[in-house]
Design a protein around this motif. Structure first.
Motif, short mmCIF file in Angstrom:
data_model
loop_
_atom_site.label_atom_id
_atom_site.label_comp_id
_atom_site.label_asym_id
_atom_site.label_seq_id
_atom_site.Cartn_x
_atom_site.Cartn_y
_atom_site.Cartn_z
N TYR A 32 0.88 -1.16 0.00
CA TYR A 32 0.00 0.00 0.00
C TYR A 32 0.92 1.22 0.00
O TYR A 32 1.94 1.22 0.69
N PHE A 34 1.49 5.57 0.12
CA PHE A 34 0.94 6.79 0.69
C PHE A 34 1.84 7.97 0.38
O PHE A 34 3.06 7.83 0.22
N SER A 94 3.48 0.47 3.14
CA SER A 94 3.19 -0.55 4.15
C SER A 94 2.75 -1.81 3.41
O SER A 94 2.49 -1.77 2.21
N ASP A 95 2.70 -2.92 4.14
CA ASP A 95 2.19 -4.15 3.52
C ASP A 95 1.41 -4.95 4.55
O ASP A 95 1.46 -4.66 5.74
N SER A 96 0.73 -5.95 4.07
CA SER A 96 -0.16 -6.72 4.94
C SER A 96 0.61 -7.52 5.98
O SER A 96 0.07 -7.89 7.01
N GLN A 98 3.45 -6.41 7.59
CA GLN A 98 3.91 -5.51 8.64
C GLN A 98 2.76 -4.79 9.35
O GLN A 98 2.98 -4.07 10.30
N GLY A 99 1.55 -4.96 8.85
CA GLY A 99 0.42 -4.30 9.48
C GLY A 99 0.50 -2.79 9.33
O GLY A 99 0.82 -2.30 8.27
N GLY A 100 0.25 -2.07 10.41
CA GLY A 100 0.16 -0.62 10.32
C GLY A 100 1.48 0.11 10.25
O GLY A 100 1.52 1.33 10.13
N LYS A 101 2.58 -0.59 10.30
CA LYS A 101 3.89 0.07 10.28
C LYS A 101 4.15 0.66 8.91
O LYS A 101 4.06 -0.02 7.89
N LEU A 102 4.48 1.95 8.85
CA LEU A 102 4.80 2.64 7.62
C LEU A 102 6.30 2.84 7.51
O LEU A 102 6.96 3.21 8.48
N ILE A 103 6.83 2.58 6.32
CA ILE A 103 8.22 2.92 6.03
C ILE A 103 8.21 4.17 5.17
O ILE A 103 7.60 4.19 4.10
N PHE A 104 8.90 5.20 5.64
CA PHE A 104 8.91 6.49 4.96
C PHE A 104 10.18 6.68 4.15
O PHE A 104 11.25 6.18 4.49
#
Lengths: 114, 114
Positions: A32, A34, A94-96, A98-104
């Motif tokens: 996903y 963002f 993010s991916d399914s 890692q759940g809600g963890k976002l890599i910026f």
């Protein structure tokens, strides 16, 4: 492991000109994507996101982004920028797994000049 | 509706001391995330809490720790402070734990280690 690369650390542009902020990602699973914006002395706020479906995503403030799976890119565009668009822009993934963890990504500083 | 609130806004500590940062999520949000935004390094994921449990942790030493309380507020503790811990610490919350969730960010705590 996931990673995000924002290809430009600073983008200066004149008011009413078009702008493109570039973002490439790497991941071994479906992702996903963002774009967040950070105005001076504020937290981040969501501009737009790609979850699935149409590869062209429209966000707030006239911004849009296109998901390109073959080029692993998610570039942000605006046809005509305003002084008020001056801010730092962050691409994130993010991916399914890692759940809600976002890599910026490292962020791109957009500076709009009159 | 109140947004994500963080306290204090600014925190000045000396090397070796401990720092405690606090975050209150948006009402109804159960997930809380902590990010470190150091100058020139973008946002680095620190910790993710959901329903009182630590769900994921970034590549930070054990002296970075935290917890989530029954009311979903959260605390980030940094022990044995080092100069390089100086950064803006951002808290975010989301309604669910899915990878597609929108994160709502607070304005951050600026930690300065002297």
């Amino acid at each position: 492991a996931q990673s995000v690369t924002q290809l430009d650390s600073q983008v200066p542009v004149f008011e009413e000109a078009p702008v493109e902020l570039r973002c490439n990602y790497s991941s071994s699973v479906s992702v996903y994507l963002f774009w967040y914006v950070q105005y001076p002395n504020q937290g981040l706020q969501l501009l737009l996101k790609y979850l699935s479906g149409s590869t062209l995503v429209k966000g707030i403030n006239g911004f849009e982004a296109e998901f390109n799976k073959s080029q692993t890119s998610f570039h942000l565009r605006k046809p005509s920028v305003h002084i008020s668009d001056t801010a730092e822009y962050f691409c994130a993934v993010s991916d399914s797994v890692q759940g809600g963890k976002l890599i910026f990504g490292q962020g791109t500083e957009l500076s709009v000049k009159p | 509706e109140a947004g994500v609130t963080q306290s204090p806004t600014h925190l000045i500590k000396t090397r070796g001391q401990q720092a405690t940062l606090r975050c209150s999520p948006i009402s109804g949000h159960t997930s809380v995330y902590w990010y470190q935004q150091a100058l020139g390094l973008g946002l680095q994921f620190l910790l993710w809490y959901d329903e009182g449990e630590e769900r994921n942790r970034g590549n930070f030493p054990p002296r970075f720790s935290g917890r989530q309380f029954p009311n979903y507020s959260s605390e980030l503790n940094v022990n044995a402070l080092e100069l390089e811990d100086s950064a803006l610490y951002l808290c975010a919350s989301s309604h669910g734990r899915g990878a597609q969730e929108k994160l709502f960010f607070g304005s951050g705590t600026q930690l300065s280690v002297l």
